[in-house]
Scaffold this motif. Structure first.
Motif, PDB file in Angstrom:
ATOM      1  N   ILE A   1       0.863  -1.264   0.124  1.00 48.21           N
ATOM      2  CA  ILE A   1      -0.105   0.098   0.023  1.00 48.21           C
ATOM      3  C   ILE A   1       0.726   1.284  -0.141  1.00 48.21           C
ATOM      4  CG2 ILE A   1      -1.901  -1.103   1.204  1.00 48.21           C
ATOM      5  CD1 ILE A   1      -0.963   0.434   3.641  1.00 48.21           C
ATOM      6  N   GLU A   2       2.062   1.082   0.269  1.00 46.84           N
ATOM      7  CA  GLU A   2       3.077   2.231   0.365  1.00 46.84           C
ATOM      8  C   GLU A   2       3.682   2.539  -1.163  1.00 46.84           C
ATOM      9  OE1 GLU A   2       3.178   4.063   2.712  1.00 46.84           O
ATOM     10  OE2 GLU A   2       1.979   2.967   4.381  1.00 46.84           O
ATOM     11  N   CYS A   3       3.992   1.528  -1.674  1.00 47.10           N
ATOM     12  CA  CYS A   3       4.873   1.874  -2.940  1.00 47.10           C
ATOM     13  C   CYS A   3       4.233   1.332  -4.185  1.00 47.10           C
ATOM     14  CB  CYS A   3       6.258   1.385  -2.806  1.00 47.10           C
ATOM     15  SG  CYS A   3       6.563  -0.319  -2.625  1.00 47.10           S
ATOM     16  N   ASN A   4       3.227   0.283  -3.890  1.00 50.07           N
ATOM     17  CA  ASN A   4       2.193  -0.253  -5.000  1.00 50.07           C
ATOM     18  C   ASN A   4       3.200  -1.310  -5.480  1.00 50.07           C
ATOM     19  OD1 ASN A   4      -0.176  -0.261  -6.494  1.00 50.07           O
ATOM     20  ND2 ASN A   4       0.810   0.468  -8.308  1.00 50.07           N
ATOM     21  N   ASP A   5       4.214  -1.821  -4.869  1.00 48.66           N
ATOM     22  CA  ASP A   5       5.052  -3.126  -5.641  1.00 48.66           C
ATOM     23  C   ASP A   5       4.198  -4.333  -5.037  1.00 48.66           C
ATOM     24  OD1 ASP A   5       7.081  -4.361  -6.875  1.00 48.66           O
ATOM     25  OD2 ASP A   5       8.144  -4.601  -5.038  1.00 48.66           O
ATOM     26  N   GLU A   6       4.463  -5.346  -6.111  1.00 49.40           N
ATOM     27  CA  GLU A   6       3.517  -6.475  -5.919  1.00 49.40           C
ATOM     28  C   GLU A   6       4.204  -7.491  -4.869  1.00 49.40           C
ATOM     29  OE1 GLU A   6       3.970  -8.469  -9.727  1.00 49.40           O
ATOM     30  OE2 GLU A   6       2.222  -7.301 -10.572  1.00 49.40           O
ATOM     31  N   ALA A   7       3.201  -8.132  -4.217  1.00 51.98           N
ATOM     32  CA  ALA A   7       3.534  -8.936  -3.058  1.00 51.98           C
ATOM     33  C   ALA A   7       2.867 -10.404  -2.899  1.00 51.98           C
ATOM     34  CB  ALA A   7       3.343  -8.218  -1.610  1.00 51.98           C
ATOM     35  N   LYS A   8       3.655 -11.357  -2.614  1.00 53.30           N
ATOM     36  CA  LYS A   8       2.984 -12.522  -2.559  1.00 53.30           C
ATOM     37  C   LYS A   8       2.105 -12.943  -1.164  1.00 53.30           C
ATOM     38  CE  LYS A   8       6.498 -15.089  -5.317  1.00 53.30           C
ATOM     39  NZ  LYS A   8       7.480 -16.119  -5.450  1.00 53.30           N
ATOM     40  N   GLU A   9       2.584 -12.232  -0.258  1.00 62.57           N
ATOM     41  CA  GLU A   9       1.654 -12.262   0.925  1.00 62.57           C
ATOM     42  C   GLU A   9       1.575 -11.171   1.785  1.00 62.57           C
ATOM     43  OE1 GLU A   9       4.088 -15.293   2.850  1.00 62.57           O
ATOM     44  OE2 GLU A   9       5.618 -13.924   3.576  1.00 62.57           O
ATOM     45  N   LEU A  10       0.682 -10.949   2.815  1.00 59.42           N
ATOM     46  CA  LEU A  10       0.331  -9.822   3.753  1.00 59.42           C
ATOM     47  C   LEU A  10       1.136  -9.998   5.081  1.00 59.42           C
ATOM     48  CD1 LEU A  10      -2.984  -8.666   2.507  1.00 59.42           C
ATOM     49  CD2 LEU A  10      -0.891  -8.069   1.642  1.00 59.42           C
ATOM     50  N   TYR A  11       1.044 -11.339   5.392  1.00 55.94           N
ATOM     51  CA  TYR A  11       1.566 -11.849   6.615  1.00 55.94           C
ATOM     52  C   TYR A  11       1.816 -13.183   6.677  1.00 55.94           C
ATOM     53  CZ  TYR A  11      -3.129 -12.711   7.937  1.00 55.94           C
ATOM     54  OH  TYR A  11      -4.632 -13.373   7.774  1.00 55.94           O
ATOM     55  N   ARG A  12       2.434 -13.502   7.939  1.00 51.41           N
ATOM     56  CA  ARG A  12       2.473 -14.958   7.842  1.00 51.41           C
ATOM     57  C   ARG A  12       1.938 -15.323   9.470  1.00 51.41           C
ATOM     58  NH1 ARG A  12       6.349 -18.291   5.453  1.00 51.41           N
ATOM     59  NH2 ARG A  12       7.378 -17.268   3.883  1.00 51.41           N
ATOM     60  N   ASP A  13       1.162 -16.447   9.433  1.00 49.62           N
ATOM     61  CA  ASP A  13       0.532 -16.929  10.666  1.00 49.62           C
ATOM     62  C   ASP A  13       1.415 -18.247  11.390  1.00 49.62           C
ATOM     63  OD1 ASP A  13      -1.323 -17.715  12.639  1.00 49.62           O
ATOM     64  OD2 ASP A  13      -2.948 -18.045  11.087  1.00 49.62           O
ATOM     65  N   TYR A  14       1.769 -17.539  12.408  1.00 45.89           N
ATOM     66  CA  TYR A  14       2.810 -18.606  13.223  1.00 45.89           C
ATOM     67  C   TYR A  14       1.978 -19.489  14.181  1.00 45.89           C
ATOM     68  CZ  TYR A  14       6.618 -16.144  11.134  1.00 45.89           C
ATOM     69  OH  TYR A  14       7.634 -15.908  10.382  1.00 45.89           O
ATOM     70  N   SER A  15       2.515 -20.316  15.002  1.00 41.74           N
ATOM     71  CA  SER A  15       1.684 -20.983  15.785  1.00 41.74           C
ATOM     72  C   SER A  15       1.062 -20.209  16.819  1.00 41.74           C
ATOM     73  CB  SER A  15       2.560 -21.982  16.729  1.00 41.74           C
ATOM     74  OG  SER A  15       3.633 -21.340  17.247  1.00 41.74           O
ATOM     75  N   HIS A  16      -0.158 -20.545  17.566  1.00 41.81           N
ATOM     76  CA  HIS A  16      -0.854 -19.966  18.443  1.00 41.81           C
ATOM     77  C   HIS A  16      -1.448 -18.443  18.079  1.00 41.81           C
ATOM     78  CE1 HIS A  16       0.761 -22.824  21.329  1.00 41.81           C
ATOM     79  NE2 HIS A  16       1.975 -22.382  21.071  1.00 41.81           N
ATOM     80  N   GLY A  17      -1.774 -18.478  16.792  1.00 41.27           N
ATOM     81  CA  GLY A  17      -2.360 -17.279  16.261  1.00 41.27           C
ATOM     82  C   GLY A  17      -1.549 -16.102  16.301  1.00 41.27           C
TER      83      GLY A  17
END
Length: 271
Positions: free
Chosen positions: A35-51
């Motif tokens: 949302i800052e530079c408009n560059d493409e990304a494969k993911e927005l975040y990673r979900d680790y154990s325990h949420g």
């Protein structure tokens, strides 16, 4: 923030309210945008154990790809109303919102109702005759058709300009389907037409002009964000759409001398 833990890190978006479905690591494509530079990304975040969630950092600008995934929807809406490019990118690229058609129809109904209300307000005849009620009902349908044609003219003007200037707007072929959805979504300001009618006062005309200005500003920002072009081209695209729409408005105003004759039954006669 989190929704139940899973063992091991998992790339994607998780079950965050307002977010789209999450691709797996093996099938992930660059369908998201920073949302800052408009560059493409494969993911927005990673979900680790325990949420436990960790927001992905953009490789280009070194900032969070989408900070809005942690924000309340009300905050996102306020930022969108303020026409912030980051909020528009979050809504258009990093969420799945499929209300474009319904929102467009509802906005057209609001605009048609406003025009119909102004037409009936100018007519002081309150005779309950069935013929008059029938004519008034068809007046609303006519206003809806006119509003639809004017909206179509506005969109045609924008797309025609962008098609002609396509070599200048982007290195690759623009996604006009996404742009259409963006323009329909960014026209949500037309919903303010109803409160403008309900809370009628001496400055109704000024309110309508301000609403029109807000809608055009939102459309302008939607074009910039969707096509990633400079403000001059986006402004010229909006100007092209507005000019074609104004031409259509003038055309219908001239035609009112003809098509307005169907209202003459209850305008010129005393029942």
């Amino acid at each position: 923030m989190g929704t139940g833990g899973r063992s091991g890190p998992r790339p994607g978006k998780g079950n965050v309210e307002g977010a789209a479905a999450t691709p797996t690591a093996t099938s992930a494509s660059c369908q998201y945008r920073c949302i800052e530079c408009n560059d493409e990304a494969k993911e927005l975040y990673r979900d680790y154990s325990h949420g436990v969630l960790k927001i992905t950092i953009c490789k280009s600008c070194q900032k969070p790809v989408d900070k809005y995934i942690e924000y309340d929807p009300v905050i996102i809406l306020i930022n969108a109303i303020l026409c912030k490019a980051q909020a528009y990118r979050h809504i258009l690229f990093n969420t799945k919102i499929n209300i474009h058609g319904k929102l467009c129809i509802f906005c057209l109904l609001c605009e048609a109702y406003l025009r119909w209300w102004q037409l009936q307000d100018s007519n002081q005849n309150t005779d309950p005759d069935d013929l008059i009620r029938y004519a008034k009902e068809w007046d609303f349908y006519r206003m809806f058709a006119i509003a639809s044609l004017e909206q179509t003219a506005f969109l045609v003007g924008i797309f025609t300009f962008l098609w002609v200037e396509r070599p200048m707007t982007a290195k690759k072929r623009p996604n006009f389907i996404l742009l259409l959805k963006a323009l329909l979504l960014s026209s949500y300001g037309k919903l303010l037409l109803i409160p403008a009618v309900i809370w009628e006062h001496d400055y109704t005309t000024l309110c309508l002009k301000l609403i029109k200005m807000f809608v055009l500003t939102s459309n302008f920002q939607a074009i910039r964000v969707t096509l990633n072009i400079n403000w001059k081209l986006a402004f010229l695209a909006i100007l092209s759409g507005w000019l074609l729409e104004s031409t259509m408005v003038y055309f219908f105003q001239r035609m009112e001398w003809d098509i307005g004759s169907d209202c003459a039954i209850y305008k010129s006669q005393d029942f």
